[in-house]
Scaffold this motif. Structure first.
Motif, PDB file in Angstrom:
ATOM      1  N   ILE A 315       0.871  -1.172   0.000  1.00  0.00           N
ATOM      2  CA  ILE A 315       0.000   0.000   0.000  1.00  0.00           C
ATOM      3  C   ILE A 315       0.911   1.227   0.000  1.00  0.00           C
ATOM      4  CG2 ILE A 315      -1.794   1.271   1.215  1.00  0.00           C
ATOM      5  CD1 ILE A 315      -2.726  -1.417   0.186  1.00  0.00           C
ATOM      6  N   ARG A 316       0.827   2.048  -1.040  1.00  0.00           N
ATOM      7  CA  ARG A 316       1.708   3.210  -1.196  1.00  0.00           C
ATOM      8  C   ARG A 316       0.978   4.458  -0.727  1.00  0.00           C
ATOM      9  NH1 ARG A 316       3.302   7.298  -4.721  1.00  0.00           N
ATOM     10  NH2 ARG A 316       5.580   7.512  -4.948  1.00  0.00           N
ATOM     11  N   VAL A 317       1.575   5.150   0.240  1.00  0.00           N
ATOM     12  CA  VAL A 317       1.024   6.397   0.775  1.00  0.00           C
ATOM     13  C   VAL A 317       2.049   7.495   0.508  1.00  0.00           C
ATOM     14  CG1 VAL A 317       0.105   7.577   2.807  1.00  0.00           C
ATOM     15  CG2 VAL A 317      -0.170   5.088   2.575  1.00  0.00           C
ATOM     16  N   ASP A 318       1.730   8.447  -0.365  1.00  0.00           N
ATOM     17  CA  ASP A 318       2.721   9.468  -0.714  1.00  0.00           C
ATOM     18  C   ASP A 318       2.612  10.667   0.211  1.00  0.00           C
ATOM     19  OD1 ASP A 318       0.668  11.150  -1.670  1.00  0.00           O
ATOM     20  OD2 ASP A 318       0.803  10.269  -3.669  1.00  0.00           O
ATOM     21  N   ILE A 319       3.597  11.558   0.101  1.00  0.00           N
ATOM     22  CA  ILE A 319       3.686  12.708   0.997  1.00  0.00           C
ATOM     23  C   ILE A 319       2.526  13.671   0.793  1.00  0.00           C
ATOM     24  CG2 ILE A 319       5.171  13.968  -0.601  1.00  0.00           C
ATOM     25  CD1 ILE A 319       5.299  14.032   3.261  1.00  0.00           C
ATOM     26  N   MET A 320       2.047  13.809  -0.453  1.00  0.00           N
ATOM     27  CA  MET A 320       0.936  14.715  -0.721  1.00  0.00           C
ATOM     28  C   MET A 320      -0.330  14.215  -0.048  1.00  0.00           C
ATOM     29  SD  MET A 320       2.356  17.091  -2.313  1.00  0.00           S
ATOM     30  CE  MET A 320       0.860  18.010  -2.635  1.00  0.00           C
ATOM     31  N   CYS A 321      -0.490  12.892   0.024  1.00  0.00           N
ATOM     32  CA  CYS A 321      -1.650  12.328   0.695  1.00  0.00           C
ATOM     33  C   CYS A 321      -1.643  12.681   2.183  1.00  0.00           C
ATOM     34  CB  CYS A 321      -1.655  10.815   0.498  1.00  0.00           C
ATOM     35  SG  CYS A 321      -2.893   9.931   1.463  1.00  0.00           S
ATOM     36  N   LEU A 322      -0.504  12.448   2.845  1.00  0.00           N
ATOM     37  CA  LEU A 322      -0.412  12.796   4.268  1.00  0.00           C
ATOM     38  C   LEU A 322      -0.550  14.298   4.484  1.00  0.00           C
ATOM     39  CD1 LEU A 322       2.429  10.557   5.766  1.00  0.00           C
ATOM     40  CD2 LEU A 322      -0.023  10.415   6.175  1.00  0.00           C
ATOM     41  N   SER A 324      -2.210  16.506   2.752  1.00  0.00           N
ATOM     42  CA  SER A 324      -3.584  16.975   2.593  1.00  0.00           C
ATOM     43  C   SER A 324      -4.447  16.623   3.800  1.00  0.00           C
ATOM     44  CB  SER A 324      -4.199  16.383   1.321  1.00  0.00           C
ATOM     45  OG  SER A 324      -4.303  14.978   1.444  1.00  0.00           O
ATOM     46  N   VAL A 325      -4.103  15.535   4.473  1.00  0.00           N
ATOM     47  CA  VAL A 325      -4.900  15.099   5.611  1.00  0.00           C
ATOM     48  C   VAL A 325      -4.430  15.745   6.914  1.00  0.00           C
ATOM     49  CG1 VAL A 325      -5.555  13.089   7.004  1.00  0.00           C
ATOM     50  CG2 VAL A 325      -5.498  12.916   4.520  1.00  0.00           C
ATOM     51  N   LEU A 326      -3.111  15.914   7.064  1.00  0.00           N
ATOM     52  CA  LEU A 326      -2.555  16.342   8.349  1.00  0.00           C
ATOM     53  C   LEU A 326      -2.053  17.785   8.359  1.00  0.00           C
ATOM     54  CD1 LEU A 326      -0.491  13.114   9.129  1.00  0.00           C
ATOM     55  CD2 LEU A 326      -2.854  13.626   9.762  1.00  0.00           C
ATOM     56  N   SER A 327      -2.339  18.544   7.318  1.00  0.00           N
ATOM     57  CA  SER A 327      -1.797  19.910   7.245  1.00  0.00           C
ATOM     58  C   SER A 327      -2.347  20.819   8.341  1.00  0.00           C
ATOM     59  CB  SER A 327      -2.098  20.518   5.873  1.00  0.00           C
ATOM     60  OG  SER A 327      -3.500  20.525   5.633  1.00  0.00           O
ATOM     61  N   ASP A 328      -3.479  20.468   8.894  1.00  0.00           N
ATOM     62  CA  ASP A 328      -4.069  21.284   9.961  1.00  0.00           C
ATOM     63  C   ASP A 328      -3.804  20.719  11.344  1.00  0.00           C
ATOM     64  OD1 ASP A 328      -5.173  22.982   8.037  1.00  0.00           O
ATOM     65  OD2 ASP A 328      -6.979  21.731   7.842  1.00  0.00           O
ATOM     66  N   ARG A 329      -2.773  19.880  11.467  1.00  0.00           N
ATOM     67  CA  ARG A 329      -2.460  19.265  12.754  1.00  0.00           C
ATOM     68  C   ARG A 329      -1.031  19.613  13.169  1.00  0.00           C
ATOM     69  NH1 ARG A 329      -4.859  14.416  14.001  1.00  0.00           N
ATOM     70  NH2 ARG A 329      -3.514  14.520  15.827  1.00  0.00           N
ATOM     71  N   PRO A 330      -0.756  20.867  13.562  1.00  0.00           N
ATOM     72  CA  PRO A 330       0.615  21.240  13.945  1.00  0.00           C
ATOM     73  C   PRO A 330       1.124  20.464  15.154  1.00  0.00           C
ATOM     74  CG  PRO A 330      -0.947  22.972  14.540  1.00  0.00           C
ATOM     75  CD  PRO A 330      -1.703  22.011  13.690  1.00  0.00           C
ATOM     76  N   ASP A 331       0.230  19.865  15.939  1.00  0.00           N
ATOM     77  CA  ASP A 331       0.656  19.105  17.119  1.00  0.00           C
ATOM     78  C   ASP A 331       1.272  17.759  16.762  1.00  0.00           C
ATOM     79  OD1 ASP A 331      -2.102  18.625  16.238  1.00  0.00           O
ATOM     80  OD2 ASP A 331      -2.118  17.075  17.791  1.00  0.00           O
ATOM     81  N   LEU A 332       1.131  17.340  15.492  1.00  0.00           N
ATOM     82  CA  LEU A 332       1.612  16.013  15.123  1.00  0.00           C
ATOM     83  C   LEU A 332       3.121  15.948  14.946  1.00  0.00           C
ATOM     84  CD1 LEU A 332      -0.930  14.615  12.522  1.00  0.00           C
ATOM     85  CD2 LEU A 332      -0.603  13.951  14.884  1.00  0.00           C
ATOM     86  N   ALA A 333       3.761  17.069  14.679  1.00  0.00           N
ATOM     87  CA  ALA A 333       5.177  17.040  14.331  1.00  0.00           C
ATOM     88  C   ALA A 333       6.017  16.366  15.417  1.00  0.00           C
ATOM     89  CB  ALA A 333       5.681  18.449  14.074  1.00  0.00           C
ATOM     90  N   ALA A 334       5.790  16.735  16.685  1.00  0.00           N
ATOM     91  CA  ALA A 334       6.590  16.178  17.776  1.00  0.00           C
ATOM     92  C   ALA A 334       6.348  14.673  17.926  1.00  0.00           C
ATOM     93  CB  ALA A 334       6.270  16.900  19.084  1.00  0.00           C
ATOM     94  N   GLU A 335       5.060  14.228  17.791  1.00  0.00           N
ATOM     95  CA  GLU A 335       4.762  12.805  17.957  1.00  0.00           C
ATOM     96  C   GLU A 335       5.344  11.985  16.810  1.00  0.00           C
ATOM     97  OE1 GLU A 335       0.757  11.863  19.460  1.00  0.00           O
ATOM     98  OE2 GLU A 335       0.352  14.004  19.288  1.00  0.00           O
ATOM     99  N   LEU A 336       5.242  12.491  15.580  1.00  0.00           N
ATOM    100  CA  LEU A 336       5.835  11.792  14.447  1.00  0.00           C
ATOM    101  C   LEU A 336       7.353  11.744  14.579  1.00  0.00           C
ATOM    102  CD1 LEU A 336       3.688  13.116  11.455  1.00  0.00           C
ATOM    103  CD2 LEU A 336       3.714  10.807  12.395  1.00  0.00           C
ATOM    104  N   SER A 373       7.983  19.010   5.820  1.00  0.00           N
ATOM    105  CA  SER A 373       7.476  18.018   4.871  1.00  0.00           C
ATOM    106  C   SER A 373       5.969  18.014   4.802  1.00  0.00           C
ATOM    107  CB  SER A 373       7.983  16.617   5.248  1.00  0.00           C
ATOM    108  OG  SER A 373       9.382  16.538   5.156  1.00  0.00           O
ATOM    109  N   LEU A 374       5.322  18.152   5.955  1.00  0.00           N
ATOM    110  CA  LEU A 374       3.856  18.094   5.995  1.00  0.00           C
ATOM    111  C   LEU A 374       3.182  19.447   5.871  1.00  0.00           C
ATOM    112  CD1 LEU A 374       3.310  15.441   8.839  1.00  0.00           C
ATOM    113  CD2 LEU A 374       3.311  15.098   6.370  1.00  0.00           C
ATOM    114  N   GLY A 375       3.983  20.484   5.672  1.00  0.00           N
ATOM    115  CA  GLY A 375       3.393  21.813   5.512  1.00  0.00           C
ATOM    116  C   GLY A 375       2.810  22.351   6.808  1.00  0.00           C
ATOM    117  N   LEU A 376       3.400  21.943   7.949  1.00  0.00           N
ATOM    118  CA  LEU A 376       2.860  22.379   9.243  1.00  0.00           C
ATOM    119  C   LEU A 376       3.486  23.693   9.702  1.00  0.00           C
ATOM    120  CD1 LEU A 376       2.869  18.954  11.126  1.00  0.00           C
ATOM    121  CD2 LEU A 376       0.990  20.039   9.901  1.00  0.00           C
TER     122      LEU A 376
END
Length: 378
Positions: A315-322, A324-336, A373-376
């Motif tokens: 299953i291929r998940v590209d960076i644009m996919c992530l 578009s989904v996570l661009s409004d989640r600035p809190d994710l950077a530290a957990e990732l 990378s995620l545009g955060l």
């Protein structure tokens, strides 16, 4: 000579004596024929050495046993029932036999499994290869091989080629293999299809077995811990299912990945490419494993090479996919960053063992790269 002169003196003619001597010699030769045959056959076996003491041998008449003694007249085999078979060397030399070798020789049989033609061959192959990987008595180097050997008749026939440490280990190992194949097919709702001579007419349900969905594959990852169910569904809807043949290089060492791949079926080998071009195996990924995420999230080169060791489904998940989904989640950077940092630490030991330079990235720098990378980052 004295006996010959004496008999002539007694009135026996030389011709009679020659005929008598020849007859005696012929009788002796006939009587010793088997013994002499065994002797010369034993000499030939000792020179050619087609087997040694400790080897397992199967004769043309299906006699099987372990060689326990070889002498000038006969070879002795110890059968599975602990009986001793005494085989004259001349008999052994005349008939064919199979040398199955001893305890230090890998034994590599193959087995045929029949599966309904309605089952996708990629799915059937994946189920069988995963069953072999769960067997503790089967060697994983070299890896087991599963191939669709005959699709011209129904049911389809698949060949499962495995490797045991030696011939005696085959018996316990094949029992374990048959059990794991049974469990793997049963869990997937597939029944093996033995050859049937009778003709039956009945209405049956068509067997359809599909690989795990992208959503199921995503939910099994540690990345899913930082995403909601709705976000996982959105990512799954935009991901792609891809197939790769055995031997394909999926991600080269030094290449920057623009996606990460979740392994649905098959085997992927992760290796470090050394300066001389050789590869040092780091790990083997099976169903549920994934790769490329570290390189994608930090926008850096991959420290490992990933190559398909069998036919695989990902299953291929590209960076644009992530993004578009996570661009409004600035809190994710530290957990990732925490997840990526743990994976990089696990890989660091293997890279150091291969004498490869290691680029150390601290956690703060990881957070910054993932945000970019995620545009955060605003």
């Amino acid at each position: 000579m004295g006996a010959f002169v004496y008999l002539v003196w007694e009135g026996h003619s030389p011709a009679e004596l020659y005929l008598s001597t020849g007859a005696v010699a012929a009788i002796a030769a006939f009587a010793l024929q088997q013994t002499l045959g065994d002797l010369f056959a034993g000499i030939a076996l000792s020179i050619e050495r087609p087997f040694r003491v400790g080897d397992w041998v199967t004769l043309a008449n299906e006699t099987e046993g372990q060689v326990i003694d070889i002498n000038w007249r006969a070879t002795r085999l110890r059968g599975w029932d602990n009986a001793t078979h005494v085989i004259p060397n001349s008999v052994l030399a005349r008939q064919g036999f199979r040398n199955l070798h001893g305890g230090n020789h890998v034994f590599s049989p193959w087995y045929l499994v029949r599966i309904p033609g309605e089952v996708d061959p990629r799915v059937a192959t994946a189920l069988l290869i995963e069953a072999t990987l769960r067997c503790s008595r089967i060697l994983n180097n070299p890896l087991p091989v599963v191939r669709l050997s005959d699709a011209t008749t129904v049911p389809y026939t698949y060949m499962v080629w495995v490797h045991f440490p030696n011939y005696p280990a085959k018996f316990a190992g094949q029992e374990e293999l048959f059990r794991e194949i049974h469990y793997a097919l049963k869990r997937a709702g597939v029944q093996t299809a033995p050859a049937i001579e009778e003709i039956h007419h009945r209405q049956v349900d068509i067997v359809t077995v599909d690989p795990p969905t992208a959503e199921i594959a995503l939910k099994g990852l540690d990345l899913a811990n930082v995403m909601s169910d709705a976000e996982i569904e959105r990512v799954a809807a935009m991901s792609q299912r891809r197939f790769h043949d055995s031997g394909n290089v999926l991600l080269q060492q030094g290449e920057t990945a623009d996606a990460f791949n979740i392994l649905v079926s098959g085997i992927v080998e992760a290796s470090v490419v050394l300066k001389d071009g050789s590869r040092k195996l780091v790990e083997r990924l099976t169903a549920g494993g994934y790769f490329g995420d570290t390189s994608m999230l930090v926008s850096g080169p991959s420290t490992l090479e990933y190559r398909a060791a069998s036919d695989i489904t990902v299953i291929r998940v590209d960076i644009m996919c992530l993004r578009s989904v996570l661009s409004d989640r600035p809190d994710l950077a530290a957990e990732l960053a925490e997840i990526v940092h743990r994976r990089m630490q696990r890989a660091e030991e293997a890279r150091q063992a291969a004498n490869r330079p290691v680029d150390r990235i601290d956690l703060h720098d990881l957070v910054r790269r993932i945000e970019a990378s995620l545009g955060l980052r605003r």
